[in-house]
Write a protein that holds these residues in place. Structure first.
Motif, PDB file in Angstrom:
ATOM      1  N   ASN A   1       4.617 -57.348 -46.534  1.00 24.14           N
ATOM      2  CA  ASN A   1       3.414 -56.702 -46.019  1.00 24.14           C
ATOM      3  C   ASN A   1       3.043 -55.452 -46.801  1.00 24.14           C
ATOM      4  N   SER A   2       3.824 -55.137 -47.816  1.00 26.39           N
ATOM      5  CA  SER A   2       3.547 -53.919 -48.577  1.00 26.39           C
ATOM      6  C   SER A   2       2.365 -54.156 -49.502  1.00 26.39           C
ATOM      7  N   PRO A   3       1.763 -53.075 -49.959  1.00 27.19           N
ATOM      8  CA  PRO A   3       0.619 -53.227 -50.864  1.00 27.19           C
ATOM      9  C   PRO A   3       0.996 -53.896 -52.187  1.00 27.19           C
ATOM     10  N   SER A   4       2.300 -53.992 -52.493  1.00 24.68           N
ATOM     11  CA  SER A   4       2.702 -54.676 -53.723  1.00 24.68           C
ATOM     12  C   SER A   4       2.169 -56.091 -53.764  1.00 24.68           C
TER      13      SER A   4
ATOM     14  N   SER B   1       1.710 -53.909 -61.410  1.00 27.21           N
ATOM     15  CA  SER B   1       2.051 -55.161 -62.102  1.00 27.21           C
ATOM     16  C   SER B   1       1.261 -56.317 -61.499  1.00 27.21           C
ATOM     17  N   ASN B   2       1.226 -56.342 -60.176  1.00 31.48           N
ATOM     18  CA  ASN B   2       0.497 -57.400 -59.485  1.00 31.48           C
ATOM     19  C   ASN B   2      -0.998 -57.327 -59.819  1.00 31.48           C
ATOM     20  N   MET B   3      -1.501 -56.103 -59.860  1.00 33.87           N
ATOM     21  CA  MET B   3      -2.913 -55.884 -60.148  1.00 33.87           C
ATOM     22  C   MET B   3      -3.272 -56.392 -61.545  1.00 33.87           C
TER      23      MET B   3
ATOM     24  N   PRO C   1      -0.237 -66.624 -64.207  1.00 35.54           N
ATOM     25  CA  PRO C   1       0.497 -67.334 -63.150  1.00 35.54           C
ATOM     26  C   PRO C   1       1.651 -66.476 -62.640  1.00 35.54           C
ATOM     27  N   GLU C   2       2.143 -66.819 -61.466  1.00 33.35           N
ATOM     28  CA  GLU C   2       3.325 -66.180 -60.877  1.00 33.35           C
ATOM     29  C   GLU C   2       3.166 -64.670 -60.686  1.00 33.35           C
ATOM     30  N   CYS C   3       2.033 -64.287 -60.102  1.00 34.93           N
ATOM     31  CA  CYS C   3       1.785 -62.859 -59.843  1.00 34.93           C
ATOM     32  C   CYS C   3       2.892 -62.223 -59.007  1.00 34.93           C
ATOM     33  N   GLU C   4       3.389 -62.995 -58.037  1.00 36.37           N
ATOM     34  CA  GLU C   4       4.383 -62.416 -57.127  1.00 36.37           C
ATOM     35  C   GLU C   4       5.683 -62.099 -57.859  1.00 36.37           C
TER      36      GLU C   4
ATOM     37  N   LYS D   1       5.311 -61.395 -69.043  1.00 32.49           N
ATOM     38  CA  LYS D   1       5.753 -60.687 -67.837  1.00 32.49           C
ATOM     39  C   LYS D   1       6.291 -59.302 -68.195  1.00 32.49           C
ATOM     40  N   THR D   2       7.072 -59.250 -69.274  1.00 27.57           N
ATOM     41  CA  THR D   2       7.622 -57.971 -69.706  1.00 27.57           C
ATOM     42  C   THR D   2       6.500 -57.008 -70.079  1.00 27.57           C
ATOM     43  N   SER D   3       5.481 -57.536 -70.751  1.00 22.69           N
ATOM     44  CA  SER D   3       4.362 -56.694 -71.166  1.00 22.69           C
ATOM     45  C   SER D   3       3.631 -56.121 -69.955  1.00 22.69           C
ATOM     46  N   VAL D   4       3.455 -56.959 -68.929  1.00 23.27           N
ATOM     47  CA  VAL D   4       2.775 -56.489 -67.718  1.00 23.27           C
ATOM     48  C   VAL D   4       3.565 -55.341 -67.098  1.00 23.27           C
TER      49      VAL D   4
END
Lengths: 287, 112
Positions: free
Chosen positions: A61-64, A116-118, A126-129, A215-218
């Motif tokens: 439920n966090s803003p993450s 990161s999610n943003m 893909p795989e934002c979570e 992913k690392t770059s994000v």
């Protein structure tokens, strides 16, 4: 130096004092390796641990993650994915320590997860979570260093003040390694998937990332942005250099960055709110 | 106008934007702009899981919350090590512009 490093690794990886994994993790791992098991079955295992369930729901439920009002574990597992729930479960014991003792680092980690999610969503990755989780965990090495080598950590902070250098530089000077490497040892010892381990290990050196460069770059960019905003406290106050490898891998441009800055400043108010709530919760039980 | 966490909202503040129930600005606002906040209203918004509201002026000054000049100075010191790098310097300029724009509305000094 090598000797020092081996010694340190021994201290840090001493399983007797390493934050333990809740028993449910083993059951969960066994289930998630089995193709025939259902999400409901796994959710039941997690639900058997109240503290863990509370933490997972809280993080879901966090803003993450941006899913508001996730109220059941099975929903959280479906929305976040089993791997994310597993790594959240694994890291929850660490974050418990962090929320109480190091609010600044907790806010920095939470903020990096959010950004990161943003970024991942903005770029349609893909795989934002998973990326958000990698962001959340990227500085896990710092938590372990402060848990296991508090004296060395004190030294590290002292020379950051004195020499005005980055935390990883200070860590190299004092410990002969840095939080990225320590985080990587830890992630490997917990058998986290590579897509989480690599961003933890390479967020200061994107070029070293071989299999999960995007992913690392994000995570690297999220770290840079959150430090640029001045939110939280990661140990030093200096914005890291934006690495060309990350910029190229994500095909960024000024326009995207400007939009991200707007979005992130808007979102940080919520993140702050979430962190304040957590601190209230933490303060409440103590007399 | 300032966006503040609901936790820091106080009775007497004036809403500068409509408050919506969900994050997205679709649907019916639950509370219109120009409404003066009261304790009851704040409690109600809390129950509706509203995270943040926009209020008139810049009423919440947190510790470490400063005027534009100070914010720009802090920004410069955060970027002290990386200003020579073209990519990172771009980010600095984007941030500086953002700060000037967002603080401009609340009486901050406008500079180029």
């Amino acid at each position: 130096m090598d000797e020092k490093q081996t010694e340190l690794k021994k201290i840090i990886m001493d399983t007797k004092t390493l934050p333990t994994l809740p028993g449910v993790i083993n059951k969960l791992s066994a289930l998630s390796d089995n193709d025939k098991s259902s999400v409901q079955e796994m959710a039941r295992i997690v639900s058997s641990d109240q503290v863990l369930s509370a933490r997972i729901l809280r993080l879901a439920n966090s803003p993450s993650y941006g899913f508001y009002r996730v109220s059941t574990i099975s929903n959280a597992m479906i929305l976040l994915g089993v791997n994310v729930v597993k790594s959240l479960a694994i890291s929850s014991s660490i974050f418990e320590v962090m929320e109480k003792n190091s609010v600044g680092l907790w806010e920095h980690s939470l903020g990096t997860g959010v950004v990161s999610n943003m970024i991942a969503k903005k770029l349609g990755l893909p795989e934002c979570e998973e990326i958000a989780t990698a962001g959340l965990l990227h500085d896990i090495g710092k938590v372990i260093i402060s848990l296991k080598c508090s004296e060395a950590e004190f030294e590290v902070r002292r020379i950051i003040d004195e020499k005005q250098i980055y935390m990883w530089e200070a860590e190299h000077e004092i410990l002969g390694t840095d939080h990225a490497e320590v985080g990587c040892w830890l992630a490997k010892s917990w058998f986290l998937p590579d897509k989480l381990t690599e961003p933890i290990a390479c967020h200061h050196n994107v070029e070293a990332s071989a299999n999960h460069r995007i992913k690392t770059s994000v995570v690297h960019m999220a770290d840079v942005l959150i430090k640029a905003s001045g939110f939280g406290d990661s140990g030093d106050s200096f914005v890291p250099l934006i690495q060309q490898a990350a910029w190229d891998a994500l095909k960024l441009n000024e326009q995207i960055i400007a939009e991200l800055v707007e979005e992130l400043e808007d979102k940080l108010v919520e993140v702050k709110n979430f962190s304040l709530e957590l601190q209230q919760d933490c303060d409440a039980p103590s007399p | 106008m300032q966006k503040i966490p609901l936790m820091t909202a106080k009775a007497g503040m004036i809403l500068a934007r409509d408050v919506f129930r969900s994050e997205s600005e679709i649907g019916i606002p639950i509370c219109g702009k120009d409404t003066e906040l009261t304790d009851t209203l704040i409690a109600r918004l809390e129950n509706l899981k509203v995270q943040s509201v926009y209020v008139e002026g810049h009423p919440v000054w947190e510790e470490g919350d400063r005027g534009l000049d100070d914010m720009l100075r802090d920004l410069d010191s955060r970027f002290a090590k990386v200003r020579q790098d073209p990519l990172t310097a771009k980010l600095h300029d984007i941030y500086a512009n953002y700060l000037k724009r967002s603080m401009g509305e609340s009486g901050g000094r406008k500079t180029d």
